[in-house]
Design a protein around this motif. Structure first.
Motif, PDB file in Angstrom:
ATOM      1  N   ARG A 264      -3.959  -4.009 -11.032  1.00  0.00           N
ATOM      2  CA  ARG A 264      -4.866  -3.493 -10.012  1.00  0.00           C
ATOM      3  C   ARG A 264      -5.550  -2.217 -10.511  1.00  0.00           C
ATOM      4  O   ARG A 264      -5.055  -1.542 -11.423  1.00  0.00           O
ATOM      5  CB  ARG A 264      -4.083  -3.181  -8.734  1.00  0.00           C
ATOM      6  CG  ARG A 264      -3.506  -4.396  -8.042  1.00  0.00           C
ATOM      7  CD  ARG A 264      -2.493  -4.017  -6.981  1.00  0.00           C
ATOM      8  NE  ARG A 264      -1.263  -3.507  -7.594  1.00  0.00           N
ATOM      9  CZ  ARG A 264      -0.171  -3.149  -6.912  1.00  0.00           C
ATOM     10  NH1 ARG A 264      -0.168  -3.242  -5.587  1.00  0.00           N
ATOM     11  NH2 ARG A 264       0.894  -2.705  -7.543  1.00  0.00           N
ATOM     12  N   LYS A 265      -6.662  -1.885  -9.877  1.00  0.00           N
ATOM     13  CA  LYS A 265      -7.314  -0.619 -10.188  1.00  0.00           C
ATOM     14  C   LYS A 265      -6.433   0.533  -9.715  1.00  0.00           C
ATOM     15  O   LYS A 265      -5.808   0.441  -8.652  1.00  0.00           O
ATOM     16  CB  LYS A 265      -8.690  -0.550  -9.526  1.00  0.00           C
ATOM     17  CG  LYS A 265      -9.681  -1.571 -10.066  1.00  0.00           C
ATOM     18  CD  LYS A 265     -11.024  -1.473  -9.368  1.00  0.00           C
ATOM     19  CE  LYS A 265     -11.998  -2.499  -9.925  1.00  0.00           C
ATOM     20  NZ  LYS A 265     -13.317  -2.434  -9.230  1.00  0.00           N
ATOM     21  N   PRO A 266      -6.368   1.621 -10.500  1.00  0.00           N
ATOM     22  CA  PRO A 266      -5.459   2.722 -10.154  1.00  0.00           C
ATOM     23  C   PRO A 266      -5.637   3.245  -8.736  1.00  0.00           C
ATOM     24  O   PRO A 266      -4.655   3.638  -8.090  1.00  0.00           O
ATOM     25  CB  PRO A 266      -5.797   3.795 -11.197  1.00  0.00           C
ATOM     26  CG  PRO A 266      -6.309   3.026 -12.371  1.00  0.00           C
ATOM     27  CD  PRO A 266      -7.048   1.851 -11.786  1.00  0.00           C
ATOM     28  N   ASN A 267      -6.865   3.236  -8.212  1.00  0.00           N
ATOM     29  CA  ASN A 267      -7.098   3.821  -6.886  1.00  0.00           C
ATOM     30  C   ASN A 267      -6.551   2.971  -5.740  1.00  0.00           C
ATOM     31  O   ASN A 267      -6.481   3.435  -4.598  1.00  0.00           O
ATOM     32  CB  ASN A 267      -8.595   4.067  -6.673  1.00  0.00           C
ATOM     33  CG  ASN A 267      -9.406   2.777  -6.665  1.00  0.00           C
ATOM     34  OD1 ASN A 267      -9.236   1.940  -7.535  1.00  0.00           O
ATOM     35  ND2 ASN A 267     -10.281   2.621  -5.694  1.00  0.00           N
ATOM     36  N   VAL A 268      -6.156   1.713  -6.020  1.00  0.00           N
ATOM     37  CA  VAL A 268      -5.602   0.874  -4.952  1.00  0.00           C
ATOM     38  C   VAL A 268      -4.099   0.620  -5.128  1.00  0.00           C
ATOM     39  O   VAL A 268      -3.499  -0.088  -4.323  1.00  0.00           O
ATOM     40  CB  VAL A 268      -6.347  -0.476  -4.848  1.00  0.00           C
ATOM     41  CG1 VAL A 268      -7.825  -0.266  -4.584  1.00  0.00           C
ATOM     42  CG2 VAL A 268      -6.137  -1.312  -6.111  1.00  0.00           C
ATOM     43  N   ILE A 269      -3.503   1.188  -6.158  1.00  0.00           N
ATOM     44  CA  ILE A 269      -2.059   1.023  -6.367  1.00  0.00           C
ATOM     45  C   ILE A 269      -1.305   1.985  -5.456  1.00  0.00           C
ATOM     46  O   ILE A 269      -1.486   3.200  -5.556  1.00  0.00           O
ATOM     47  CB  ILE A 269      -1.681   1.267  -7.839  1.00  0.00           C
ATOM     48  CG1 ILE A 269      -2.379   0.258  -8.751  1.00  0.00           C
ATOM     49  CG2 ILE A 269      -0.166   1.171  -8.015  1.00  0.00           C
ATOM     50  CD1 ILE A 269      -2.126   0.480 -10.228  1.00  0.00           C
ATOM     51  N   PRO A 270      -0.473   1.478  -4.552  1.00  0.00           N
ATOM     52  CA  PRO A 270       0.255   2.371  -3.644  1.00  0.00           C
ATOM     53  C   PRO A 270       1.238   3.267  -4.385  1.00  0.00           C
ATOM     54  O   PRO A 270       1.778   2.897  -5.438  1.00  0.00           O
ATOM     55  CB  PRO A 270       0.999   1.400  -2.719  1.00  0.00           C
ATOM     56  CG  PRO A 270       0.344   0.076  -2.905  1.00  0.00           C
ATOM     57  CD  PRO A 270      -0.179   0.067  -4.297  1.00  0.00           C
TER      58      PRO A 270
ATOM     59  N   ASP B 130       4.024  -2.499   1.548  1.00  0.00           N
ATOM     60  CA  ASP B 130       3.886  -1.135   1.031  1.00  0.00           C
ATOM     61  C   ASP B 130       3.829  -1.120  -0.494  1.00  0.00           C
ATOM     62  O   ASP B 130       3.274  -0.183  -1.087  1.00  0.00           O
ATOM     63  CB  ASP B 130       5.049  -0.261   1.507  1.00  0.00           C
ATOM     64  CG  ASP B 130       5.020  -0.006   3.005  1.00  0.00           C
ATOM     65  OD1 ASP B 130       4.020  -0.379   3.648  1.00  0.00           O
ATOM     66  OD2 ASP B 130       6.003   0.550   3.523  1.00  0.00           O
ATOM     67  N   LEU B 131       4.408  -2.122  -1.133  1.00  0.00           N
ATOM     68  CA  LEU B 131       4.391  -2.198  -2.596  1.00  0.00           C
ATOM     69  C   LEU B 131       3.151  -2.921  -3.115  1.00  0.00           C
ATOM     70  O   LEU B 131       2.626  -2.582  -4.178  1.00  0.00           O
ATOM     71  CB  LEU B 131       5.653  -2.904  -3.104  1.00  0.00           C
ATOM     72  CG  LEU B 131       6.985  -2.254  -2.721  1.00  0.00           C
ATOM     73  CD1 LEU B 131       8.159  -3.124  -3.173  1.00  0.00           C
ATOM     74  CD2 LEU B 131       7.106  -0.855  -3.339  1.00  0.00           C
ATOM     75  N   GLU B 132       2.694  -3.911  -2.366  1.00  0.00           N
ATOM     76  CA  GLU B 132       1.507  -4.679  -2.768  1.00  0.00           C
ATOM     77  C   GLU B 132       0.220  -3.993  -2.343  1.00  0.00           C
ATOM     78  O   GLU B 132      -0.826  -4.206  -2.947  1.00  0.00           O
ATOM     79  CB  GLU B 132       1.572  -6.090  -2.185  1.00  0.00           C
ATOM     80  CG  GLU B 132       0.409  -6.991  -2.527  1.00  0.00           C
ATOM     81  CD  GLU B 132       0.274  -7.291  -4.016  1.00  0.00           C
ATOM     82  OE1 GLU B 132      -0.859  -7.547  -4.461  1.00  0.00           O
ATOM     83  OE2 GLU B 132       1.295  -7.272  -4.742  1.00  0.00           O
ATOM     84  N   GLY B 133       0.278  -3.179  -1.285  1.00  0.00           N
ATOM     85  CA  GLY B 133      -0.915  -2.498  -0.813  1.00  0.00           C
ATOM     86  C   GLY B 133      -1.664  -3.246   0.270  1.00  0.00           C
ATOM     87  O   GLY B 133      -2.764  -2.843   0.656  1.00  0.00           O
ATOM     88  N   GLN B 134      -1.091  -4.325   0.777  1.00  0.00           N
ATOM     89  CA  GLN B 134      -1.680  -5.092   1.870  1.00  0.00           C
ATOM     90  C   GLN B 134      -0.621  -6.031   2.428  1.00  0.00           C
ATOM     91  O   GLN B 134       0.360  -6.353   1.749  1.00  0.00           O
ATOM     92  CB  GLN B 134      -2.893  -5.897   1.396  1.00  0.00           C
ATOM     93  CG  GLN B 134      -2.558  -6.961   0.359  1.00  0.00           C
ATOM     94  CD  GLN B 134      -3.686  -7.928   0.118  1.00  0.00           C
ATOM     95  OE1 GLN B 134      -4.345  -8.374   1.055  1.00  0.00           O
ATOM     96  NE2 GLN B 134      -3.934  -8.269  -1.144  1.00  0.00           N
ATOM     97  N   ASN B 135      -0.849  -6.479   3.656  1.00  0.00           N
ATOM     98  CA  ASN B 135       0.024  -7.501   4.216  1.00  0.00           C
ATOM     99  C   ASN B 135      -0.414  -8.866   3.691  1.00  0.00           C
ATOM    100  O   ASN B 135      -1.594  -9.092   3.412  1.00  0.00           O
ATOM    101  CB  ASN B 135      -0.018  -7.465   5.738  1.00  0.00           C
ATOM    102  CG  ASN B 135       1.200  -8.155   6.346  1.00  0.00           C
ATOM    103  OD1 ASN B 135       2.196  -8.389   5.654  1.00  0.00           O
ATOM    104  ND2 ASN B 135       1.116  -8.492   7.617  1.00  0.00           N
ATOM    105  N   PHE B 136       0.539  -9.791   3.578  1.00  0.00           N
ATOM    106  CA  PHE B 136       0.238 -11.096   2.992  1.00  0.00           C
ATOM    107  C   PHE B 136       1.351 -12.074   3.347  1.00  0.00           C
ATOM    108  O   PHE B 136       2.429 -11.692   3.815  1.00  0.00           O
ATOM    109  CB  PHE B 136       0.141 -10.984   1.462  1.00  0.00           C
ATOM    110  CG  PHE B 136       1.462 -10.644   0.815  1.00  0.00           C
ATOM    111  CD1 PHE B 136       2.323 -11.657   0.394  1.00  0.00           C
ATOM    112  CD2 PHE B 136       1.867  -9.335   0.672  1.00  0.00           C
ATOM    113  CE1 PHE B 136       3.562 -11.352  -0.166  1.00  0.00           C
ATOM    114  CE2 PHE B 136       3.108  -9.021   0.115  1.00  0.00           C
ATOM    115  CZ  PHE B 136       3.949 -10.030  -0.307  1.00  0.00           C
ATOM    116  N   LYS B 137       1.079 -13.350   3.079  1.00  0.00           N
ATOM    117  CA  LYS B 137       2.101 -14.390   3.107  1.00  0.00           C
ATOM    118  C   LYS B 137       1.841 -15.347   1.957  1.00  0.00           C
ATOM    119  O   LYS B 137       0.737 -15.865   1.802  1.00  0.00           O
ATOM    120  CB  LYS B 137       2.095 -15.159   4.427  1.00  0.00           C
ATOM    121  CG  LYS B 137       3.171 -16.260   4.467  1.00  0.00           C
ATOM    122  CD  LYS B 137       3.183 -17.015   5.787  1.00  0.00           C
ATOM    123  CE  LYS B 137       4.276 -18.080   5.786  1.00  0.00           C
ATOM    124  NZ  LYS B 137       4.303 -18.845   7.070  1.00  0.00           N
TER     125      LYS B 137
END
Length: 303
Positions: A68-74, A133-140
């Motif tokens: 991922r781009k550094p600015n979106v990595i939690p 919180d680790l991925e930076g978004q909710n998902f399934k």
């Protein structure tokens, strides 16, 4: 300590040959073995990569591809909870969960002798931290694997708050480091984030059939032809052939081919995005079939 309990599916071919696939649900649903009889297609020499940073053997891709781009990595408050991150940092890798949290976290599974259904969501916790919180978004993510008489049938899907992708990143064994892949592909491929014509020196004919030898560093994105929603790729080695067939509901698909210089493996990675590094869907999926064949068994006129 991570859950290292193995989950093994078993079946037989129509000729009575045993088929077997083994997963580690507690460690990213990694496929650590896929065998027909005595033929093993997963490269066992890549286990140190898996032990070091969840790479190698048979990892998944999703909800994101590569880094991922550094600015979106939690930010992670306590990186010591995930020991592989220290190794990743020391190697100068920017993303602590390269290729998505799906290849690292424990999955929830239901299994029979021949089939497993696995799920992973952003609400699931790992080391007390929600995966969102680790991925930076909710998902399934869902992963279904069924071992049939003809091979391994995989169905993968992802839904997410923002752009996402799903796929496989299995490290297939190249005996003596020798092998090639054969597939009908479109006349442009992606290299270094750019679409380029297939090089003239590659074996690519007027029928769009590419026969690519693994004799150079490889990390390229290809697109199937003539049906842009269905790929068929034959991995040809001295000891076995592996036929990968995949379908996608949309043209948002591709397959990445990865082979570092002089590596003992090659990865053929169906992915639910035309450009895995620039995804634009929040809902996607793939249906993939993997069939192990004897050397030179597949009739190339059917590709």
């Amino acid at each position: 300590m991570p859950n290292t309990e193995k989950l093994t599916l078993k079946n037989k071919t129509k000729q009575g040959e045993p088929l077997e696939v083994t997963y580690l649900p507690g460690q990213g649903m990694n496929m650590i073995s896929f065998k027909k009889g005595e033929i093993e297609v997963i490269d066992p020499s890549t286990k140190p990569l898996f032990d070091e940073r969840y790479s190698g053997l048979g990892p998944l891709i999703g909800p994101h591809f590569h880094n991922r781009k550094p600015n979106v990595i939690p930010k992670i408050k306590d990186e010591s909870l995930f020991p592989h991150i220290a190794t990743v940092r020391a190697q100068g890798r920017p993303d602590p969960f390269s290729h998505g949290i799906g290849r690292y976290a424990p999955w929830k599974v239901e299994a029979t002798e021949t089939k497993v259904i696995a799920t992973l969501t952003g609400k699931d916790e790992w080391q007390g931290i929600p995966l969102a919180d680790l991925e930076g978004q909710n998902f399934k993510m869902t992963f279904e694997s069924e071992l049939t008489a003809t091979g391994l049938q995989l169905n993968l899907s992802v839904t997410s708050d923002s752009d996402s992708v799903v796929g496989i990143h299995y490290y297939y064994r190249l005996p003596q480091g020798v092998g090639r892949f054969i597939s009908h592909v479109q006349d442009k491929y992606i290299i270094n984030n750019q679409k380029q014509p297939i090089p003239q020196e590659w074996n690519y004919n007027a029928q769009h059939l590419l026969t690519y030898e693994f004799n150079q560093p490889t990390d390229f994105t290809f697109h199937p032809f003539p049906n842009p929603r269905e790929g068929k790729i034959l991995l040809d080695t001295p000891e076995y052939q592996l036929l990968t067939t995949y379908t996608c509901a949309s043209q948002e698909n591709s397959f990445q081919v990865y082979h570092p210089s002089e590596a003992s493996f090659a990865c053929i990675e169906p992915i639910s995005s035309q450009d895995p590094r620039h995804t634009n869907l929040s809902v996607s999926g793939l249906s993939i079939h993997l069939q192990i064949l004897d050397p030179k068994e597949y009739d190339l006129t059917h590709l």
